[in-house]
Every structure is written in C-alpha cells, then in structure tokens.
Motif scaffolding. Structure first.
Motif, PDB file in Angstrom:
ATOM      1  N   GLY A  13     -14.968   4.411 -13.113  1.00  0.00           N
ATOM      2  CA  GLY A  13     -15.375   3.100 -12.892  1.00  0.00           C
ATOM      3  C   GLY A  13     -14.836   1.702 -13.250  1.00  0.00           C
ATOM      4  N   SER A  14     -13.917   1.088 -13.676  1.00  0.00           N
ATOM      5  CA  SER A  14     -12.864   0.196 -13.439  1.00  0.00           C
ATOM      6  C   SER A  14     -13.576  -1.164 -12.332  1.00  0.00           C
ATOM      7  CB  SER A  14     -11.291   0.284 -13.596  1.00  0.00           C
ATOM      8  OG  SER A  14     -11.268  -0.993 -13.668  1.00  0.00           O
ATOM      9  N   LEU A  15     -14.182  -1.559 -12.957  1.00  0.00           N
ATOM     10  CA  LEU A  15     -14.726  -3.093 -11.337  1.00  0.00           C
ATOM     11  C   LEU A  15     -13.080  -3.874 -11.121  1.00  0.00           C
ATOM     12  CD1 LEU A  15     -16.575  -4.738 -10.322  1.00  0.00           C
ATOM     13  CD2 LEU A  15     -16.617  -6.465 -12.355  1.00  0.00           C
ATOM     14  N   TRP A  16     -12.391  -4.458 -11.965  1.00  0.00           N
ATOM     15  CA  TRP A  16     -11.297  -4.387 -11.555  1.00  0.00           C
ATOM     16  C   TRP A  16     -10.026  -3.826  -9.991  1.00  0.00           C
ATOM     17  CZ3 TRP A  16      -9.755  -9.382 -10.219  1.00  0.00           C
ATOM     18  CH2 TRP A  16      -8.478  -9.401 -10.006  1.00  0.00           C
ATOM     19  N   CYS A  17     -10.403  -2.463 -10.861  1.00  0.00           N
ATOM     20  CA  CYS A  17      -9.726  -1.468 -10.255  1.00  0.00           C
ATOM     21  C   CYS A  17      -9.749  -1.510  -8.743  1.00  0.00           C
ATOM     22  CB  CYS A  17      -9.399  -0.045 -11.152  1.00  0.00           C
ATOM     23  SG  CYS A  17      -7.788   0.761 -10.156  1.00  0.00           S
ATOM     24  N   ASN A  18     -10.599  -0.985  -9.171  1.00  0.00           N
ATOM     25  CA  ASN A  18     -11.623  -0.825  -7.470  1.00  0.00           C
ATOM     26  C   ASN A  18     -12.073  -1.525  -6.919  1.00  0.00           C
ATOM     27  OD1 ASN A  18     -13.377   2.355  -7.480  1.00  0.00           O
ATOM     28  ND2 ASN A  18     -13.000   1.317 -10.064  1.00  0.00           N
ATOM     29  N   LEU A  19     -12.015  -3.034  -7.034  1.00  0.00           N
ATOM     30  CA  LEU A  19     -11.678  -3.947  -5.988  1.00  0.00           C
ATOM     31  C   LEU A  19     -10.666  -4.818  -5.785  1.00  0.00           C
ATOM     32  CD1 LEU A  19     -14.156  -6.575  -8.350  1.00  0.00           C
ATOM     33  CD2 LEU A  19     -14.883  -5.749  -6.616  1.00  0.00           C
ATOM     34  N   GLU A  20      -9.611  -3.871  -6.357  1.00  0.00           N
ATOM     35  CA  GLU A  20      -8.565  -3.878  -5.998  1.00  0.00           C
ATOM     36  C   GLU A  20      -8.049  -3.194  -4.990  1.00  0.00           C
ATOM     37  OE1 GLU A  20      -4.453  -5.777  -5.829  1.00  0.00           O
ATOM     38  OE2 GLU A  20      -6.502  -6.876  -6.208  1.00  0.00           O
ATOM     39  N   ILE A  21      -8.145  -1.780  -5.081  1.00  0.00           N
ATOM     40  CA  ILE A  21      -8.352  -1.230  -4.608  1.00  0.00           C
ATOM     41  C   ILE A  21      -9.185  -1.410  -2.784  1.00  0.00           C
ATOM     42  CG2 ILE A  21      -8.645   1.435  -3.358  1.00  0.00           C
ATOM     43  CD1 ILE A  21      -8.672   1.688  -6.719  1.00  0.00           C
ATOM     44  N   ALA A  22     -10.316  -1.509  -3.039  1.00  0.00           N
ATOM     45  CA  ALA A  22     -10.861  -2.083  -2.006  1.00  0.00           C
ATOM     46  C   ALA A  22     -10.866  -3.364  -1.016  1.00  0.00           C
ATOM     47  CB  ALA A  22     -12.364  -2.466  -1.997  1.00  0.00           C
ATOM     48  N   ARG A  24      -6.916  -4.036  -0.564  1.00  0.00           N
ATOM     49  CA  ARG A  24      -6.195  -3.909  -0.341  1.00  0.00           C
ATOM     50  C   ARG A  24      -6.706  -2.746   0.900  1.00  0.00           C
ATOM     51  NH1 ARG A  24      -1.441  -3.394  -2.915  1.00  0.00           N
ATOM     52  NH2 ARG A  24      -1.539  -3.854  -5.108  1.00  0.00           N
ATOM     53  N   ARG A  25      -7.622  -2.483   1.263  1.00  0.00           N
ATOM     54  CA  ARG A  25      -7.918  -1.661   2.629  1.00  0.00           C
ATOM     55  C   ARG A  25      -8.223  -3.163   3.421  1.00  0.00           C
ATOM     56  NH1 ARG A  25     -10.117   3.602  -0.186  1.00  0.00           N
ATOM     57  NH2 ARG A  25      -7.941   4.176  -0.867  1.00  0.00           N
ATOM     58  N   LEU A  26      -9.630  -3.708   2.880  1.00  0.00           N
ATOM     59  CA  LEU A  26      -9.616  -5.049   3.922  1.00  0.00           C
ATOM     60  C   LEU A  26      -8.754  -6.122   4.436  1.00  0.00           C
ATOM     61  CD1 LEU A  26     -12.945  -6.196   1.528  1.00  0.00           C
ATOM     62  CD2 LEU A  26     -13.157  -5.197   3.551  1.00  0.00           C
ATOM     63  N   ASP A  27      -7.500  -5.851   3.133  1.00  0.00           N
ATOM     64  CA  ASP A  27      -6.445  -6.499   3.708  1.00  0.00           C
ATOM     65  C   ASP A  27      -6.205  -5.834   5.035  1.00  0.00           C
ATOM     66  OD1 ASP A  27      -5.702  -9.281   2.864  1.00  0.00           O
ATOM     67  OD2 ASP A  27      -4.075  -8.046   1.590  1.00  0.00           O
ATOM     68  N   GLN A  28      -6.005  -4.743   4.771  1.00  0.00           N
ATOM     69  CA  GLN A  28      -5.731  -4.011   5.942  1.00  0.00           C
ATOM     70  C   GLN A  28      -6.007  -3.983   7.206  1.00  0.00           C
ATOM     71  OE1 GLN A  28      -2.107  -2.670   6.435  1.00  0.00           O
ATOM     72  NE2 GLN A  28      -1.774  -3.343   4.619  1.00  0.00           N
ATOM     73  N   ILE A  29      -7.174  -3.972   7.285  1.00  0.00           N
ATOM     74  CA  ILE A  29      -8.508  -4.293   8.437  1.00  0.00           C
ATOM     75  C   ILE A  29      -7.890  -5.937   9.177  1.00  0.00           C
ATOM     76  CG2 ILE A  29     -10.644  -5.388   9.236  1.00  0.00           C
ATOM     77  CD1 ILE A  29     -11.094  -2.757   7.196  1.00  0.00           C
ATOM     78  N   TYR A  30      -8.464  -6.640   8.054  1.00  0.00           N
ATOM     79  CA  TYR A  30      -7.375  -8.848   8.725  1.00  0.00           C
ATOM     80  C   TYR A  30      -5.745  -8.847   8.734  1.00  0.00           C
ATOM     81  CZ  TYR A  30     -11.712  -9.709   7.117  1.00  0.00           C
ATOM     82  OH  TYR A  30     -13.148 -11.130   6.622  1.00  0.00           O
ATOM     83  N   ILE A  31      -5.409  -8.051   7.929  1.00  0.00           N
ATOM     84  CA  ILE A  31      -3.345  -8.028   9.414  1.00  0.00           C
ATOM     85  C   ILE A  31      -3.818  -7.038  10.273  1.00  0.00           C
ATOM     86  CG2 ILE A  31      -1.801  -6.434   8.979  1.00  0.00           C
ATOM     87  CD1 ILE A  31      -1.937  -6.629   5.672  1.00  0.00           C
ATOM     88  N   GLN A  32      -4.251  -5.706  10.559  1.00  0.00           N
ATOM     89  CA  GLN A  32      -4.332  -5.406  11.931  1.00  0.00           C
ATOM     90  C   GLN A  32      -4.730  -6.808  12.867  1.00  0.00           C
ATOM     91  OE1 GLN A  32      -5.745  -1.862  11.786  1.00  0.00           O
ATOM     92  NE2 GLN A  32      -3.617  -1.292  10.248  1.00  0.00           N
ATOM     93  N   SER A  33      -5.913  -7.273  12.133  1.00  0.00           N
ATOM     94  CA  SER A  33      -6.075  -8.192  13.896  1.00  0.00           C
ATOM     95  C   SER A  33      -5.906  -9.199  13.937  1.00  0.00           C
ATOM     96  CB  SER A  33      -7.874  -8.166  12.850  1.00  0.00           C
ATOM     97  OG  SER A  33      -8.454  -7.359  12.861  1.00  0.00           O
ATOM     98  N   VAL A  34      -5.523  -9.742  13.016  1.00  0.00           N
ATOM     99  CA  VAL A  34      -4.384 -11.598  12.766  1.00  0.00           C
ATOM    100  C   VAL A  34      -3.385 -11.311  13.457  1.00  0.00           C
ATOM    101  CG1 VAL A  34      -4.540 -13.445  12.078  1.00  0.00           C
ATOM    102  CG2 VAL A  34      -6.427 -12.025  10.791  1.00  0.00           C
ATOM    103  N   GLU A  35      -2.602 -10.653  13.312  1.00  0.00           N
ATOM    104  CA  GLU A  35      -1.412 -10.282  13.341  1.00  0.00           C
ATOM    105  C   GLU A  35      -0.748 -10.813  15.327  1.00  0.00           C
ATOM    106  OE1 GLU A  35       0.411  -7.163  12.237  1.00  0.00           O
ATOM    107  OE2 GLU A  35       1.816  -7.433  10.508  1.00  0.00           O
ATOM    108  N   PRO A  36      -1.733 -10.224  16.515  1.00  0.00           N
ATOM    109  CA  PRO A  36      -1.721 -10.179  16.833  1.00  0.00           C
ATOM    110  C   PRO A  36      -1.635 -12.248  17.610  1.00  0.00           C
ATOM    111  CG  PRO A  36      -3.357  -8.243  16.522  1.00  0.00           C
ATOM    112  CD  PRO A  36      -2.694  -9.357  15.442  1.00  0.00           C
TER     113      PRO A  36
END
Length: 152
Positions: A13-22, A24-36
C-alpha cells in the motif's frame, strides 16, 4: 482505507510507489494523445498555460507547469525551434524573459484543447462518475496541501 482496499495496492500500500505506477500509466495515455501534434507532454502543457496567460515570465511558466525554472531552458529552446514561442527580454528586469506564443503556436489552440477534452473523456470513462469526482477532489486537496507545506 480498510484492509480489503489496501490489498489491491502494490508494495504493502505504499502511497508513493502506487502513485508513481499510476502516473506512469497516465503518462502513456497522454503521450499517445499528444505525440500526433508533434509535441511532448510538457510542451503541450506549456502551450496550454500560454493560452491562459500569454507573455508570462519564463519562471512563472515553469511554476505553472510544475517544473523547476533552472531546468526549463531546454524545453523552451525546443518550442522556439519549432516556431511555437518567442522570448522577449523584460525591460524592467534584465534577468527575466517573457514567453509569447507565435502565430504558429496559436494555430494549435483548438487541437490542443480538443486533445485535452478527449483525454479527460477517456479518463473519466474508466471510473464511476462519483469516484472520478472524488479523485479530482483529493488531487486538488493534495496540490493545495503540498503547496502550503513546501512554502513554509
């Protein structure tokens, strides 16, 4: 948070670690949307900040997008090379510079805002509306709390 909810989080339940994982997943959504658009996510955020307040100081712009002013110059260099911004010295402070959108930067306005709308719609569709609204509320509270604690 009860034990059952905590069980699905990684690393006990490490807050920091779980926030970081989330994040990074959000990063991928943004990257895929913004790169075009031919932009990085940070460049995209900078354009959004300038659409709200064109001509602000570079240091204020860095703060607006959550970056350190000391490491912000290469990002501004790339945006200037792409012809999206101009730097103008501040007449009252030789160390400061104002950042302005160029005509080409303004031409991306509707695409940038549409991309933001699509991302928000995609993220919102992943959750129950009340859960999503609670998440946004908690995020807002965290940002406010963090700003207060770091300014002391």
């Amino acid at each position: 948070m009860n034990h059952h909810q905590n069980h699905s989080l990684r690393f006990n339940g490490s807050l920091w670690c779980n926030l970081e994982i989330a994040r990074r997943r959000l990063d991928q959504i943004y990257i895929q949307s913004v790169e075009p658009l031919g932009l990085t996510v940070i460049e995209w955020y900078i354009l959004q900040a300038l659409y709200e307040q064109d001509g602000i100081h570079a240091s204020e712009l860095a703060h607006a997008v959550g970056r350190a002013a000391t490491s912000f110059t290469p990002t501004l260099d790339r945006l200037q090379e792409k012809g999206l911004i101009l730097r103008q010295p501040d007449r009252s402070d030789r160390r400061a510079v104002h950042i302005f959108l160029t005509e080409k930067g303004w031409e991306l306005y509707h695409q940038v805002l549409e991309t933001e709308r699509q991302i928000q719609q995609k993220l919102g569709s992943l959750f129950e509306r009340t859960d999503y609204m609670t998440f946004l509320h908690v995020l807002t509270q965290l940002q406010g709390s963090m700003a207060e604690s770091t300014s002391r």
